[in-house]
Design an enzyme around this catalytic site. Structure first.
Site, PDB file in Angstrom:
ATOM      1  N   ASP A 101      39.594  43.889  39.143  1.00 29.17           N
ATOM      2  CA  ASP A 101      38.836  44.618  40.166  1.00 29.17           C
ATOM      3  C   ASP A 101      39.741  45.739  40.695  1.00 29.17           C
ATOM      4  O   ASP A 101      39.908  46.754  40.036  1.00 29.17           O
ATOM      5  CB  ASP A 101      38.435  43.586  41.229  1.00 29.17           C
ATOM      6  CG  ASP A 101      37.511  44.120  42.289  1.00 29.17           C
ATOM      7  OD1 ASP A 101      36.432  44.596  41.944  1.00 29.17           O
ATOM      8  OD2 ASP A 101      37.863  44.042  43.481  1.00 29.17           O
ATOM      9  N   PHE A 120      29.274  42.390  42.709  1.00 29.24           N
ATOM     10  CA  PHE A 120      29.927  41.078  42.757  1.00 29.24           C
ATOM     11  C   PHE A 120      29.210  40.134  41.796  1.00 29.24           C
ATOM     12  O   PHE A 120      28.022  39.856  41.939  1.00 29.24           O
ATOM     13  CB  PHE A 120      29.928  40.516  44.177  1.00 29.24           C
ATOM     14  CG  PHE A 120      30.809  39.308  44.301  1.00 29.24           C
ATOM     15  CD1 PHE A 120      32.186  39.444  44.426  1.00 29.24           C
ATOM     16  CD2 PHE A 120      30.270  38.030  44.245  1.00 29.24           C
ATOM     17  CE1 PHE A 120      33.012  38.329  44.500  1.00 29.24           C
ATOM     18  CE2 PHE A 120      31.084  36.910  44.324  1.00 29.24           C
ATOM     19  CZ  PHE A 120      32.456  37.061  44.445  1.00 29.24           C
ATOM     20  N   ARG A 147      30.311  28.586  38.949  1.00 33.60           N
ATOM     21  CA  ARG A 147      31.268  28.704  37.843  1.00 33.60           C
ATOM     22  C   ARG A 147      30.681  28.205  36.521  1.00 33.60           C
ATOM     23  O   ARG A 147      31.044  28.666  35.454  1.00 33.60           O
ATOM     24  CB  ARG A 147      32.539  27.887  38.131  1.00 33.60           C
ATOM     25  CG  ARG A 147      33.413  28.449  39.232  1.00 33.60           C
ATOM     26  CD  ARG A 147      34.779  27.791  39.187  1.00 33.60           C
ATOM     27  NE  ARG A 147      35.526  27.947  40.425  1.00 33.60           N
ATOM     28  CZ  ARG A 147      36.277  28.988  40.735  1.00 33.60           C
ATOM     29  NH1 ARG A 147      36.352  30.014  39.917  1.00 33.60           N
ATOM     30  NH2 ARG A 147      36.940  29.025  41.876  1.00 33.60           N
TER      31      ARG A 147
HETATM   32  P1  5GP Z   1      41.924  42.310  41.959  1.00 27.65           P
HETATM   33  O1  5GP Z   1      43.319  41.937  42.362  1.00 27.65           O
HETATM   34  O2  5GP Z   1      41.866  42.984  40.617  1.00 27.65           O
HETATM   35  O3  5GP Z   1      41.235  43.105  43.024  1.00 27.65           O
HETATM   36  O4  5GP Z   1      41.093  40.988  41.956  1.00 27.65           O
HETATM   37  C1  5GP Z   1      41.008  40.124  40.886  1.00 27.65           C
HETATM   38  C2  5GP Z   1      40.400  38.831  41.338  1.00 27.65           C
HETATM   39  O5  5GP Z   1      39.382  39.032  42.300  1.00 27.65           O
HETATM   40  C3  5GP Z   1      39.709  38.128  40.194  1.00 27.65           C
HETATM   41  O6  5GP Z   1      40.583  37.298  39.490  1.00 27.65           O
HETATM   42  C4  5GP Z   1      38.614  37.366  40.885  1.00 27.65           C
HETATM   43  O7  5GP Z   1      39.119  36.131  41.321  1.00 27.65           O
HETATM   44  C5  5GP Z   1      38.278  38.200  42.091  1.00 27.65           C
HETATM   45  N1  5GP Z   1      37.081  39.045  41.849  1.00 27.65           N
HETATM   46  C6  5GP Z   1      37.046  40.388  41.725  1.00 27.65           C
HETATM   47  N2  5GP Z   1      35.802  40.818  41.501  1.00 27.65           N
HETATM   48  C7  5GP Z   1      35.024  39.715  41.471  1.00 27.65           C
HETATM   49  C8  5GP Z   1      33.621  39.498  41.247  1.00 27.65           C
HETATM   50  O8  5GP Z   1      32.807  40.411  41.030  1.00 27.65           O
HETATM   51  N3  5GP Z   1      33.209  38.204  41.272  1.00 27.65           N
HETATM   52  C9  5GP Z   1      34.042  37.149  41.508  1.00 27.65           C
HETATM   53  N4  5GP Z   1      33.513  35.932  41.508  1.00 27.65           N
HETATM   54  N5  5GP Z   1      35.362  37.309  41.716  1.00 27.65           N
HETATM   55  C10 5GP Z   1      35.845  38.588  41.693  1.00 27.65           C
END
Ligand code: 5GP
Length: 185
Positions: free
Chosen positions: A108, A157, A170
């Protein structure tokens, strides 16, 4: 089955079907097999979101692999990243000299994997590559090279195939966009 139907009703739409996932994961396994020929990579799964992807992917890698897991968090239960990365469960292995493939559910902002990649190199990994099931490039806040990803998705999301909201969803076989009414209530 009634309960699973209720979970599907919480989705705005299905984004990636289980058939599309299966095909992409198989293709990725074949690519990793080619790229790591003659090596014994350490597959590092990031708990808990990557477990479904991890267990499918490892069976399509036609090489000896070492398995390990970490639990890191930058999220809590909200739907936006806090930017703070915390290690909740560390590696079991000494990774000195290892070719590490980090297996992650979704990239993300990139904050988690940017931090983790540097951390693994500092701990002596010979190489660190990232294999993500999903990538949301539009949301990136830090620079990150995602070496392997199955699907680029829009800024929404998503849940299913390992991804949760408050630990639910999940075990949905497909990946879908969670209806905002679920997390805005
Ligand atoms: P980042 O550090 O890249 O912002 O976040 C990564 C983590 O955020 C992922 O491993 C996941 O746990 C969570 N995350 C980011 N986007 C989503 C999403 O659309 N759905 C869900 N369930 N988790 C997300």
């Amino acid at each position: 089955m009634a309960d699973m139907k209720a979970l599907y009703e919480d989705l705005d739409r299905i984004l990636v079907t289980k058939e599309e996932i299966a095909e992409a994961v198989k293709k990725l396994g074949a690519q990793i097999t080619r790229d790591y020929a003659g090596k014994r990579p350490l597959l590092l799964g990031i708990l808990k979101g990557a477990v479904v992807f991890y267990s499918d992917l490892m069976r399509f890698i036609d090489l000896p692999v070492v398995c390990d897991f970490m639990s890191v968090s930058s999220y809590g239960s909200a739907t936006k990243s806090s930017g703070v990365v915390q290690i909740r469960k560390d590696l079991d292995h000494d990774i000195t000299g290892c070719d590490v493939i980090v297996v992650e559910d979704i990239v993300d902002s990139g904050v988690t994997l940017n931090y983790l990649s540097r951390h693994l190199i500092n701990r002596g990994a010979a190489s660190v590559k990232i294999a993500a099931l999903l990538d949301k490039p539009a949301r990136r806040r830090v620079e990150l090279k995602v070496d392997y990803s199955c699907f680029n998705i829009p800024d929404a999301f998503v849940v299913g195939y390992g991804l949760d909201y408050n630990e639910i969803y999940r075990n949905l076989p497909d990946i879908g966009v969670l209806a905002p009414r679920i997390y805005e209530k």
